[in-house]
Design a protein around this motif. Structure first.
Motif, PDB file in Angstrom:
ATOM      1  N   VAL A 130      43.563  27.166  34.177  1.00 12.58           N
ATOM      2  CA  VAL A 130      44.651  27.926  34.851  1.00 12.58           C
ATOM      3  C   VAL A 130      45.116  29.073  33.902  1.00 12.58           C
ATOM      4  CG1 VAL A 130      47.237  27.769  35.040  1.00 12.58           C
ATOM      5  CG2 VAL A 130      45.454  25.957  35.960  1.00 12.58           C
ATOM      6  N   VAL A 131      44.997  28.972  32.645  1.00 12.98           N
ATOM      7  CA  VAL A 131      45.413  29.903  31.650  1.00 12.98           C
ATOM      8  C   VAL A 131      44.418  31.229  31.682  1.00 12.98           C
ATOM      9  CG1 VAL A 131      45.432  30.695  29.359  1.00 12.98           C
ATOM     10  CG2 VAL A 131      46.867  28.635  29.945  1.00 12.98           C
ATOM     11  N   LEU A 132      42.827  30.880  32.103  1.00 13.91           N
ATOM     12  CA  LEU A 132      42.162  31.884  32.098  1.00 13.91           C
ATOM     13  C   LEU A 132      42.302  32.670  33.457  1.00 13.91           C
ATOM     14  CD1 LEU A 132      39.047  32.568  31.312  1.00 13.91           C
ATOM     15  CD2 LEU A 132      38.364  30.832  32.675  1.00 13.91           C
ATOM     16  N   LEU A 133      42.276  31.854  34.427  1.00 15.64           N
ATOM     17  CA  LEU A 133      42.348  32.511  35.769  1.00 15.64           C
ATOM     18  C   LEU A 133      43.608  33.433  35.824  1.00 15.64           C
ATOM     19  CD1 LEU A 133      41.358  32.766  38.522  1.00 15.64           C
ATOM     20  CD2 LEU A 133      42.322  30.764  39.256  1.00 15.64           C
ATOM     21  N   GLN A 134      44.881  32.944  35.382  1.00 13.41           N
ATOM     22  CA  GLN A 134      46.108  33.573  35.274  1.00 13.41           C
ATOM     23  C   GLN A 134      45.919  34.775  34.735  1.00 13.41           C
ATOM     24  OE1 GLN A 134      48.737  32.491  37.652  1.00 13.41           O
ATOM     25  NE2 GLN A 134      48.984  34.719  37.407  1.00 13.41           N
ATOM     26  N   ALA A 135      45.323  34.968  33.578  1.00 17.92           N
ATOM     27  CA  ALA A 135      45.039  36.151  32.722  1.00 17.92           C
ATOM     28  C   ALA A 135      44.161  36.834  33.606  1.00 17.92           C
ATOM     29  CB  ALA A 135      44.399  35.758  31.287  1.00 17.92           C
ATOM     30  N   ALA A 136      43.182  36.538  34.301  1.00 15.52           N
ATOM     31  CA  ALA A 136      42.127  37.468  35.061  1.00 15.52           C
ATOM     32  C   ALA A 136      42.961  37.983  36.321  1.00 15.52           C
ATOM     33  CB  ALA A 136      41.055  36.515  35.307  1.00 15.52           C
ATOM     34  N   LEU A 137      43.831  37.286  36.921  1.00 14.91           N
ATOM     35  CA  LEU A 137      44.520  37.630  38.162  1.00 14.91           C
ATOM     36  C   LEU A 137      45.459  38.738  37.510  1.00 14.91           C
ATOM     37  CD1 LEU A 137      45.618  34.251  39.784  1.00 14.91           C
ATOM     38  CD2 LEU A 137      43.924  36.187  40.595  1.00 14.91           C
ATOM     39  N   ASP A 138      46.212  38.278  36.379  1.00 15.21           N
ATOM     40  CA  ASP A 138      47.198  39.532  35.818  1.00 15.21           C
ATOM     41  C   ASP A 138      46.730  40.910  35.462  1.00 15.21           C
ATOM     42  OD1 ASP A 138      49.144  37.480  36.388  1.00 15.21           O
ATOM     43  OD2 ASP A 138      49.233  36.966  34.369  1.00 15.21           O
ATOM     44  N   ALA A 139      45.393  40.694  34.941  1.00 12.06           N
ATOM     45  CA  ALA A 139      44.533  41.808  34.365  1.00 12.06           C
ATOM     46  C   ALA A 139      44.270  42.722  35.644  1.00 12.06           C
ATOM     47  CB  ALA A 139      43.552  41.498  33.626  1.00 12.06           C
ATOM     48  N   GLU A 140      43.780  42.063  36.722  1.00  9.76           N
ATOM     49  CA  GLU A 140      43.271  42.700  37.933  1.00  9.76           C
ATOM     50  C   GLU A 140      44.493  43.423  38.648  1.00  9.76           C
ATOM     51  OE1 GLU A 140      40.909  41.980  42.115  1.00  9.76           O
ATOM     52  OE2 GLU A 140      40.659  40.484  40.619  1.00  9.76           O
ATOM     53  N   ARG A 141      45.730  42.882  38.702  1.00  7.50           N
ATOM     54  CA  ARG A 141      46.757  43.204  39.368  1.00  7.50           C
ATOM     55  C   ARG A 141      47.303  44.432  38.576  1.00  7.50           C
ATOM     56  NH1 ARG A 141      48.718  39.022  38.985  1.00  7.50           N
ATOM     57  NH2 ARG A 141      48.870  38.075  40.939  1.00  7.50           N
ATOM     58  N   ALA A 142      46.901  44.399  37.178  1.00  7.91           N
ATOM     59  CA  ALA A 142      47.638  45.789  36.598  1.00  7.91           C
ATOM     60  C   ALA A 142      46.289  46.811  36.432  1.00  7.91           C
ATOM     61  CB  ALA A 142      47.580  45.185  34.971  1.00  7.91           C
ATOM     62  N   GLY A 143      45.358  46.810  37.491  1.00  7.92           N
ATOM     63  CA  GLY A 143      44.495  47.637  37.523  1.00  7.92           C
ATOM     64  C   GLY A 143      43.072  47.592  36.545  1.00  7.92           C
ATOM     65  N   HIS A 144      42.955  46.483  35.646  1.00  7.99           N
ATOM     66  CA  HIS A 144      41.918  46.180  34.846  1.00  7.99           C
ATOM     67  C   HIS A 144      40.951  45.467  35.447  1.00  7.99           C
ATOM     68  CE1 HIS A 144      44.433  48.084  31.886  1.00  7.99           C
ATOM     69  NE2 HIS A 144      45.256  47.229  31.940  1.00  7.99           N
ATOM     70  N   THR A 145      39.720  45.677  35.212  1.00  6.49           N
ATOM     71  CA  THR A 145      38.648  44.630  35.507  1.00  6.49           C
ATOM     72  C   THR A 145      38.297  43.612  34.377  1.00  6.49           C
ATOM     73  OG1 THR A 145      37.647  46.528  36.909  1.00  6.49           O
ATOM     74  CG2 THR A 145      36.206  44.649  36.398  1.00  6.49           C
ATOM     75  N   PRO A 146      38.586  42.478  34.761  1.00  7.17           N
ATOM     76  CA  PRO A 146      38.523  41.491  33.491  1.00  7.17           C
ATOM     77  C   PRO A 146      37.011  40.930  33.448  1.00  7.17           C
ATOM     78  CG  PRO A 146      39.264  40.369  35.421  1.00  7.17           C
ATOM     79  CD  PRO A 146      39.287  41.818  35.735  1.00  7.17           C
ATOM     80  N   GLY A 147      36.631  40.899  32.039  1.00  7.06           N
ATOM     81  CA  GLY A 147      35.300  40.371  31.946  1.00  7.06           C
ATOM     82  C   GLY A 147      33.900  41.189  32.399  1.00  7.06           C
ATOM     83  N   ARG A 148      33.075  40.460  32.529  1.00  8.20           N
ATOM     84  CA  ARG A 148      32.159  41.369  33.156  1.00  8.20           C
ATOM     85  C   ARG A 148      31.059  40.245  34.115  1.00  8.20           C
ATOM     86  NH1 ARG A 148      26.704  39.329  31.261  1.00  8.20           N
ATOM     87  NH2 ARG A 148      26.752  38.268  29.179  1.00  8.20           N
ATOM     88  N   VAL A 149      30.585  40.760  35.210  1.00  9.62           N
ATOM     89  CA  VAL A 149      29.906  40.082  36.262  1.00  9.62           C
ATOM     90  C   VAL A 149      28.662  39.599  35.703  1.00  9.62           C
ATOM     91  CG1 VAL A 149      28.877  40.529  38.570  1.00  9.62           C
ATOM     92  CG2 VAL A 149      31.027  41.508  38.033  1.00  9.62           C
ATOM     93  N   VAL A 150      28.331  38.400  36.168  1.00 13.61           N
ATOM     94  CA  VAL A 150      27.014  37.859  35.816  1.00 13.61           C
ATOM     95  C   VAL A 150      26.148  38.376  37.063  1.00 13.61           C
ATOM     96  CG1 VAL A 150      25.646  35.795  35.525  1.00 13.61           C
ATOM     97  CG2 VAL A 150      27.931  35.855  34.834  1.00 13.61           C
ATOM     98  N   GLU A 151      24.898  38.948  36.546  1.00 12.26           N
ATOM     99  CA  GLU A 151      24.038  39.516  37.333  1.00 12.26           C
ATOM    100  C   GLU A 151      22.836  38.659  37.062  1.00 12.26           C
ATOM    101  OE1 GLU A 151      23.814  43.706  37.660  1.00 12.26           O
ATOM    102  OE2 GLU A 151      25.880  43.801  37.082  1.00 12.26           O
ATOM    103  N   GLY A 152      21.764  38.533  38.334  1.00  7.94           N
ATOM    104  CA  GLY A 152      20.606  38.223  38.281  1.00  7.94           C
ATOM    105  C   GLY A 152      19.511  38.946  37.389  1.00  7.94           C
ATOM    106  N   PRO A 153      18.337  38.459  37.446  1.00 12.53           N
ATOM    107  CA  PRO A 153      17.344  39.126  36.864  1.00 12.53           C
ATOM    108  C   PRO A 153      17.205  40.482  37.448  1.00 12.53           C
ATOM    109  CG  PRO A 153      16.385  37.415  37.703  1.00 12.53           C
ATOM    110  CD  PRO A 153      17.757  37.176  38.038  1.00 12.53           C
ATOM    111  N   LYS A 154      17.076  41.684  36.576  1.00 14.70           N
ATOM    112  CA  LYS A 154      16.868  42.918  37.070  1.00 14.70           C
ATOM    113  C   LYS A 154      15.437  43.136  37.621  1.00 14.70           C
ATOM    114  CE  LYS A 154      20.685  44.722  35.539  1.00 14.70           C
ATOM    115  NZ  LYS A 154      21.646  44.052  36.246  1.00 14.70           N
ATOM    116  N   ALA A 155      15.174  43.935  38.554  1.00 14.07           N
ATOM    117  CA  ALA A 155      14.137  44.134  39.123  1.00 14.07           C
ATOM    118  C   ALA A 155      13.285  45.021  38.137  1.00 14.07           C
ATOM    119  CB  ALA A 155      13.999  44.715  40.566  1.00 14.07           C
TER     120      ALA A 155
END
Length: 179
Positions: A130-155
């Motif tokens: 809950v703490v983790l998700l709320q922090a991510a939601l609050d960051a996004e609402r403030a215009g920030h992109t929280p963390g990094r997206v997990v991407e698959g292997p690059k071609a």
């Protein structure tokens, strides 16, 4: 702020805490605690099933970076876990978000709610999610992109060849844009 349900995952070696937010992305709530199954990944399958059932647009996975911001063994295990989720729910974004001190914050919140230490084990992982998700939601609402997206292997792209004098020799397999 993008609309849609997000699921948060607090990964431990023994338990996995789950939390979710409302479709408007306003408030995070605890869901449940899963038993970690590192051998068969039954917990990963449960996370994926929960994400599908809720129509989640994103799964946020806790990324336990060291206090100096580096990736230690626990952070690397979280990256592997997040990648398993990514492969289990194609089309759903999986994001690693710094979770430093989220368990400490969860303990504080549980103390403030009047819970006893012996009651923590069953719910602390959910509370940390809950703490983790709320922090991510609050960051996004403030215009920030929280963390990094997990991407698959690059071609893999073919290496470009160079002729004499640094002039580029076209790659016969390249498209006109690459050529």
């Amino acid at each position: 702020m993008r609309p849609g349900v997000r699921l948060a995952v607090d990964v431990g070696s023994v338990r996995v805490g789950l939390a979710a937010c409302d479709p408007a992305g306003v408030i995070a709530s605890p869901l449940r605690t899963l038993v970690r199954d590192a051998e068969h990944d039954a917990d990963v399958a449960e996370v994926a099933a929960e994400a599908r059932a809720r129509g989640a647009v994103e799964v946020v996975v806790g990324w336990p970076l060291s206090l100096d911001g580096s990736e230690g063994p626990a952070a690397l295990r979280a990256v592997e876990y997040a990648d398993k989720i990514r492969r289990s729910v194609p089309g759903v974004t999986v994001r690693l978000v710094d979770e430093r001190l989220s368990t400490v914050d969860a303990h504080r919140a549980l103390h403030a709610a009047g819970k006893k230490e012996r009651q923590f084990r069953a719910v602390v992982d959910q509370a940390a999610a809950v703490v983790l998700l709320q922090a991510a939601l609050d960051a996004e609402r403030a215009g920030h992109t929280p963390g990094r997206v997990v991407e698959g292997p690059k071609a893999r792209r073919k290496p470009r060849h160079r002729g004499q004098g640094g002039a580029r020799t076209p790659d016969p397999g390249a498209t006109e844009d690459e050529g």
